[in-house]
Write a protein that holds these residues in place. Structure first.
Motif, short mmCIF file in Angstrom:
data_model
loop_
_atom_site.label_atom_id
_atom_site.label_comp_id
_atom_site.label_asym_id
_atom_site.label_seq_id
_atom_site.Cartn_x
_atom_site.Cartn_y
_atom_site.Cartn_z
N PRO A 99 44.77 2.44 -31.16
CA PRO A 99 43.41 1.98 -31.45
C PRO A 99 43.43 0.97 -32.60
CG PRO A 99 43.75 4.20 -32.30
CD PRO A 99 44.95 3.88 -31.48
N ALA A 100 42.61 -0.07 -32.48
CA ALA A 100 42.59 -1.12 -33.49
C ALA A 100 41.27 -1.86 -33.43
CB ALA A 100 43.74 -2.10 -33.26
N THR A 101 41.05 -2.69 -34.44
CA THR A 101 39.95 -3.65 -34.42
C THR A 101 40.56 -5.02 -34.60
OG1 THR A 101 39.60 -3.45 -36.80
CG2 THR A 101 38.31 -2.00 -35.39
N LEU A 102 39.94 -6.02 -33.97
CA LEU A 102 40.46 -7.38 -34.11
C LEU A 102 39.36 -8.29 -34.59
CD1 LEU A 102 39.50 -9.58 -31.72
CD2 LEU A 102 40.90 -8.10 -30.29
N SER A 103 39.76 -9.31 -35.32
CA SER A 103 38.87 -10.41 -35.70
C SER A 103 39.66 -11.69 -35.54
CB SER A 103 38.39 -10.23 -37.14
OG SER A 103 39.48 -10.22 -38.03
N ALA A 104 38.95 -12.78 -35.24
CA ALA A 104 39.62 -14.05 -34.96
C ALA A 104 38.93 -15.17 -35.70
CB ALA A 104 39.64 -14.32 -33.45
N THR A 105 39.74 -16.16 -36.09
CA THR A 105 39.24 -17.35 -36.80
C THR A 105 39.89 -18.57 -36.20
OG1 THR A 105 39.03 -16.07 -38.82
CG2 THR A 105 39.00 -18.47 -39.04
N GLU A 106 39.09 -19.63 -36.01
CA GLU A 106 39.61 -20.87 -35.46
C GLU A 106 40.08 -21.75 -36.61
OE1 GLU A 106 38.30 -24.54 -32.45
OE2 GLU A 106 36.88 -22.95 -32.96
N LEU A 107 41.32 -22.28 -36.50
CA LEU A 107 41.87 -23.15 -37.53
C LEU A 107 41.55 -24.60 -37.22
CD1 LEU A 107 45.39 -21.55 -37.95
CD2 LEU A 107 43.31 -21.06 -39.23
N GLU A 108 41.24 -25.36 -38.27
CA GLU A 108 40.93 -26.78 -38.09
C GLU A 108 42.22 -27.57 -38.09
OE1 GLU A 108 38.18 -27.96 -41.04
OE2 GLU A 108 36.59 -26.60 -40.39
N GLU A 109 42.73 -27.89 -36.93
CA GLU A 109 43.97 -28.63 -36.75
C GLU A 109 43.74 -29.70 -35.67
OE1 GLU A 109 47.00 -28.05 -38.22
OE2 GLU A 109 46.26 -26.42 -39.49
N GLU A 110 44.72 -30.64 -35.55
CA GLU A 110 44.64 -31.59 -34.45
C GLU A 110 44.72 -30.86 -33.11
OE1 GLU A 110 47.75 -34.38 -34.98
OE2 GLU A 110 46.85 -35.32 -36.74
N ARG A 111 45.46 -29.79 -33.09
CA ARG A 111 45.54 -28.93 -31.91
C ARG A 111 44.90 -27.60 -32.25
NH1 ARG A 111 51.18 -27.11 -28.87
NH2 ARG A 111 50.20 -25.93 -27.17
N CYS A 112 44.17 -27.03 -31.31
CA CYS A 112 43.42 -25.80 -31.56
C CYS A 112 44.37 -24.61 -31.75
CB CYS A 112 42.46 -25.52 -30.41
SG CYS A 112 41.49 -24.01 -30.64
N TYR A 113 44.19 -23.91 -32.84
CA TYR A 113 44.93 -22.68 -33.08
C TYR A 113 43.94 -21.58 -33.44
CZ TYR A 113 49.33 -25.29 -33.30
OH TYR A 113 50.41 -26.06 -33.01
N LEU A 114 44.31 -20.35 -33.11
CA LEU A 114 43.50 -19.18 -33.45
C LEU A 114 44.34 -18.23 -34.29
CD1 LEU A 114 41.77 -18.46 -30.02
CD2 LEU A 114 40.74 -19.53 -32.01
N ALA A 115 43.74 -17.73 -35.36
CA ALA A 115 44.37 -16.70 -36.18
C ALA A 115 43.68 -15.39 -35.86
CB ALA A 115 44.24 -17.03 -37.66
N VAL A 116 44.44 -14.41 -35.33
CA VAL A 116 43.89 -13.13 -34.90
C VAL A 116 44.45 -12.04 -35.83
CG1 VAL A 116 43.53 -11.55 -32.98
CG2 VAL A 116 43.91 -13.99 -32.54
N THR A 117 43.53 -11.25 -36.41
CA THR A 117 43.92 -10.15 -37.30
C THR A 117 43.64 -8.83 -36.61
OG1 THR A 117 43.39 -11.48 -39.23
CG2 THR A 117 43.57 -9.10 -39.56
N PHE A 118 44.66 -7.97 -36.55
CA PHE A 118 44.52 -6.64 -35.96
C PHE A 118 44.63 -5.61 -37.07
CE2 PHE A 118 46.38 -9.31 -32.67
CZ PHE A 118 45.56 -9.06 -31.58
N GLN A 119 43.63 -4.71 -37.13
CA GLN A 119 43.67 -3.64 -38.13
C GLN A 119 43.91 -2.32 -37.41
OE1 GLN A 119 40.25 -3.34 -40.59
NE2 GLN A 119 41.03 -1.61 -41.77
N ASP A 120 44.98 -1.65 -37.79
CA ASP A 120 45.33 -0.36 -37.19
C ASP A 120 44.41 0.71 -37.76
OD1 ASP A 120 46.50 1.86 -36.10
OD2 ASP A 120 48.20 1.89 -37.50
N VAL A 121 43.66 1.34 -36.89
CA VAL A 121 42.76 2.40 -37.35
C VAL A 121 43.25 3.76 -36.91
CG1 VAL A 121 40.75 0.89 -37.39
CG2 VAL A 121 41.30 2.13 -35.29
N ALA A 122 44.49 3.83 -36.42
CA ALA A 122 45.03 5.12 -35.95
C ALA A 122 45.12 6.12 -37.09
CB ALA A 122 46.40 4.90 -35.31
#
Length: 1001
Positions: A99-122
């Motif tokens: 079990p986890a929760t995720l959050s995502a942020t879009e990075l401002e780059e010439e090419r689209c990148y996503l930073a995804v954070t997973f928090q372990d709630v186990a």
């Protein structure tokens, strides 16, 4: 290797991301994983290379519908407003769901990148479940204890409340993971606590930088009396050292403080709390929950708040990590060295501003995506590929110098460091053009220095110096001006061609009004910088930037700087080095000129050397003759004869000092008229030879005067049998005492040179030693001696006075001469205790120290260090104290003198020194001499047969050698006696041997 977003192109920043305590993954615009941190790989059981290149869907269960779309939607909605994370499940490599929760942020780059954070709630969920099970168990117990086995409605209600709190905590954890500031984290934690205890005194405390106190970051509503309307603390006191809360912070412990009012050293007794729960937030601070009522904080709620504290601490850890990332990134951007990182294709995907600037680029982005080969000439590219990159591939790093190429095509030297990380290269460059130029100029200056050293005239030196300014430094307008002492100004001595016409308009530099004059006067370099903005077409060349370097006392080197010429601090320091070289060469030229005109002085020096050799020969002859002389008078005459027989000296005489009358007596001389000696003996020391005899006696150093005019009052120069050009008085010293003076007359003005004076000073010490030795020898070798017995009751004599004051007896045993003319004396004292005697000894100025060295039956041995005693007076008069006793305030002193001694003088000296004093007896007796055979016989007679055998065996077996040839145990075994017996024989034998020796001295 797949491209990385710019924050991760730096391995150092990737290391920071790897330490974050949440799982992090970076995705490209297709949903492919390009990077994972170690926390995520450890959580899922994979290696990073197993996940890199996989679709993000690989991490989710099969029944999850389009995870990438969900991530995109969350990234789009998460614009920094603290949106909650998405609850999900991740698939472990073993197939288990996490079990986890995720959050995502879009990075401002010439090419689209996503930073995804997973928090372990186990872990959190497990804790919550444990708490819930505990609560359920408690509810079951309550139900079981109810009458008729009925259910307990209160327990059911409590269970529902706890479950609600758990659900709220789940949402709060997502808020904390997305909080923007530490204050937001603290407020969220406090707000959750208030949902459990609405009237709780809750606060989050953060440590100060020095960890000396904890400041409140957020507090609950009941504490509004100490906070403002915004919830910011205004009146709550910090938590200070020496409180129980601070100790829990230092120890990172959690504790429930019951009966808070009675707790030892509470931080906030003024709040009136009954209970306070203190929970550690690690190094960040504390979370405290206080109650003013009798309500209790049971274990289930303590666990709930502890989980909150752990999540709060993780949130604070996240801020620390993000700050570290920002700091490292800012450091990379701000360093002065250029830093560039290439991918596996050799193209740059990161460069800092310094890197771009070194190569002439205005924006680092201009280099992104370009090959490193564009920054180097073709030859250098081949060298890098064939020689350097293979070393990097083999060893992982390389450092050296290469030649770079700027955007304008110009080439420059650079210090280059390469290091490989994965498939990337980190390049660190530094422009060392100035250093290389300096090295080249130093080499050129080295060649110029050789030319300067070879120059023999001022003109040649100055010509080489002015040519070096143009050839080495490329300055066209330069001039060397030398100082004209008669005119008191700087005159031109050498100019460059371009400077000749310009400098002729100013023929001389005024020492007060010009920069060159100031440089010469202050002996410091003067640099005058004129900005281009202040220049105009009418500006004089002399009003432009200039450098003026002093050439010692010879002159000034001046340079005028044109607009196209650039002067650095390195240039100035090198020009100063050139100026030093010119000065040294000018000094050498002066020396060459002086050497060519010093033939007469060299001849004089040769003559002085020859004279010194003659002096040394005479002194050596004198020293040799000291061995054969047997009396002091014979010694004095031998010295005077040897000196006067040399062609260097006209006469020499030696006089003994009469301390009573302050006169010279017992004069022996050669080359001096008898009438002169008569005059000397009647003249005070201060009037002999213009006072140099007295000065030599007082200072113990040789004194010299030249062109001596008169010697003694009423004596003409004719009595000296010729003109006297120089006279020297040499003190004859022994053991810091002056016992005579040697006066030498010479007709050579330069005979008493510095070296000769040193030689005579040594001779004076040697003669003084010899005279003292002969005096002792006369006494020791004489067949008879004169004994003088004195009786004195002078209270100034310490050992006489104490016999009267303490009613005791004193007997002189021995005196030993130590440094600085002092004596170490031993007296046997009987009839009194040591303490009162030692107290009186401290009051005597002449006694430096006194102590008891041996206690005997009815007596003790007193050791004193003194600088003035009867023994020293006797020694000064050439006599020896034989015995000295005192009792009832009266002392008896017996001294021995050689037959040739002046008894009247000795008695006079003793009477002058001590009063009252009486010569009780004068007698002549035979002087017994102890021969070696008699001494041996006396020693043998003192030893027992066993003692003699032990000493003889120990001596010949090497027991007294160093290092010892045989040990005491081995020696005892060889003699078939016990070691203790051997030591007893040796100790007694040594004592009798030493007693026999010293008692016969």
């Amino acid at each position: 290797m797949t491209d990385l977003p710019s924050p991760l192109r730096d391995s150092a920043l990737r290391d920071v991301v790897a330490t974050v305590t949440n799982g992090i993954a970076f995705l490209d615009d297709s949903g492919t994983i390009v990077f994972t941190n170690s926390y995520l790989t450890d959580l899922l059981g994979y290696r990073s290379e197993e996940l890199r290149g996989q679709s993000i869907e690989y991490l989710f269960p099969d029944d999850w519908s389009d995870p990438f779309e969900t991530i995109l939607e969350h990234a789009t909605s998460n614009s920094g407003d603290g949106a909650s994370g998405v609850t999900c499940s991740l698939i472990h490599k073993t197939g288990d769901e996490i079990p986890a929760t995720l959050s995502a942020t879009e990075l401002e780059e010439e090419r689209c990148y996503l930073a995804v954070t997973f928090q372990d709630v186990a872990d959190r969920t497990n804790q919550s479940r444990t708490i819930l099970r505990g609560q359920q168990y408690a509810s079951a117990e309550i139900a079981a204890s109810a009458p008729h086995n009925s259910t307990n409605p209160g327990s059911s209600f409590q269970h529902d409340v706890y479950t609600k709190h758990l659900e709220t905590l789940d949402g709060v954890s997502r808020q904390l993971s997305l909080a923007d500031t530490r204050t937001d984290v603290a407020r969220t934690a406090v707000a959750f606590t208030q949902t459990i205890f609405s009237r709780a005194y809750t606060a989050v405390w953060l440590s100060s930088a020095d960890e000396e106190r904890l400041e409140p970051l957020a507090v609950s509503e009941p504490m509004t009396s100490t906070v403002d309307d915004n919830g910011e603390s205004t009146g709550v006191d910090p938590i200070f050292p020496d409180t129980v809360e601070m100790e829990l912070f230092y120890d990172e412990q959690t504790r429930l403080l019951e009966n808070y009012r009675r707790v030892d050293r509470p931080a906030h007794p003024e709040l009136g709390l009954e209970t306070r729960l203190v929970i550690s937030l690690g190094a960040h601070g504390l979370l405290t929950v206080g109650l003013v009522t009798d309500d209790t904080i049971d274990d289930s709620f303590q666990n709930l708040i502890s989980v909150l504290a752990q999540i709060t601490q993780m949130a604070f850890d996240r801020f620390d990590t993000e700050e570290a990332v920002r700091f490292r990134s800012a450091a990379m951007e701000s360093v002065m060295d250029g830093i560039g990182i290439t991918d596996e294709t050799g193209s740059f995907h990161y460069v800092n501003p310094a890197f771009a600037d070194i190569y002439g680029y205005s924006d680092p982005e201009e280099l992104i995506g370009t090959s490193w080969k564009t920054l180097y000439p073709d030859d250098e590219v081949r060298r890098l590929e064939e020689e350097i990159l293979p070393v990097v591939a083999d060893q992982g790093h390389w450092r050296g110098e290469v030649i770079g190429k700027r955007t304008d095509g110009s080439q420059f030297f650079q210090e280059h460091s390469l290091a490989s990380f994965d498939d990337q290269l980190v390049c660190i460059v530094r422009d060392v053009t100035q250093r290389k130029v300096r090295e080249q100029r130093l080499e050129a200056l080295n060649e110029v220095a050789h030319e300067l050293i070879s120059a023999e005239t001022h003109d040649e030196v100055i010509r080489i110096g002015i040519e070096a300014i143009k050839d080495v430094f490329d300055f066209e307008i330069a001039c060397i001006r030398t100082f004209d002492q008669s005119a008191n100004q700087l005159e031109p001595a050498a100019l460059t061609d371009e400077a000749r016409e310009l400098f002729e308009t100013r023929t001389a530099y005024d020492l007060e009004a010009t920069l060159a004059g100031r440089a010469f006067r202050t002996e410091e370099t003067v640099v005058n910088v004129i900005s281009d903005d202040s220049l105009s077409a009418s500006t004089s060349a002399f009003d432009r930037s200039s450098i003026h370097v002093p050439i010692g006392s010879y002159g000034v080197l001046s340079l005028l700087v044109r607009g196209s010429e650039e002067v650095t601090d390195s240039d100035i320091s090198l020009i100063e080095i050139l100026a030093v070289g010119i000065r040294v060469a000018l000094v050498q030229a002066d020396q060459i000129r002086l050497l060519s005109t010093q033939e007469r002085k060299l001849s004089q020096q040769y003559s002085q050397l020859k004279t010194l050799n003659q002096i040394n020969d005479v002194n050596n002859e004198i020293i040799t003759s000291l061995i054969t002389t047997t009396t002091r008078e014979e010694l004095d005459r031998t010295i005077c004869e040897r000196l006067a027989s040399s062609d260097l000296y006209r006469s020499a005489w030696i006089g003994t000092i009469e301390s009573v009358t302050d006169r010279i007596e017992t004069t022996v001389g050669v080359g001096v008229a008898d009438s002169y000696f008569d005059g000397v003996s009647e003249t005070p020391l201060s009037e002999i030879a213009d006072g140099i005899v007295e000065q030599a006696i007082e200072t113990k150093e040789i004194q010299v005067i030249h062109r001596y005019q008169t010697a003694v009052s009423g004596t003409s120069r004719a009595e000296f049998d010729g003109d006297v050009e120089a006279i020297a008085a040499v003190p004859l010293t022994y053991d810091d005492r002056t016992i005579g003076v040697l006066v030498i007359n010479s007709v050579h003005e330069d005979v008493f040179s510095e070296n000769a004076i040193d030689a005579f000073q040594v001779l004076g010490k040697i003669v003084g030693f010899a005279k003292n030795a002969l005096k002792s020898k006369e006494l020791l070798l004489s067949e008879s001696v004169i004994e003088l017995e004195f009786i004195l009751s002078d209270p100034s004599v310490f050992h006489v006075r104490i016999t009267d004051e303490l009613d005791c007896c004193s007997e002189f045993e021995r005196a030993i001469l130590i440094e600085n003319g002092r004596l170490l004396t031993y007296h046997t004292i009987s009839g009194t205790d040591p303490e009162p005697l030692l107290e009186r000894a401290e009051e005597v100025p002449a006694i430096e120290s006194a102590r008891v060295v041996s206690n005997r039956t009815g007596s003790f041995v007193l050791q004193t260090v003194t600088s003035n005693s009867i023994v020293q007076l006797a020694s000064k008069l050439g006599t020896t104290v034989r015995t000295m006793t005192a009792a009832e305030g009266e002392g008896t002193v017996v001294i021995e003198a050689p037959p040739s001694a002046d008894v009247r003088k000795i008695v006079t000296e003793f009477e002058r020194e001590y009063e009252p004093l009486e010569l009780a007896a004068k007698r002549e007796r035979e002087h017994s001499q102890l021969t070696k055979d008699k001494f041996r016989e006396s020693v043998v007679n003192q030893l027992t047969e066993k003692q003699y055998t032990a000493l003889e065996s120990a001596y010949f077996a090497g027991y007294y050698d160093w290092p010892r040839e045989i040990t005491a145990e081995e020696l005892a075994e060889s003699m078939e006696i016990a070691p203790a017996t051997l030591h007893q024989h040796l100790r007694k034998g040594n004592h009798r041997l030493l007693s026999t020796f010293f008692d016969n001295l």
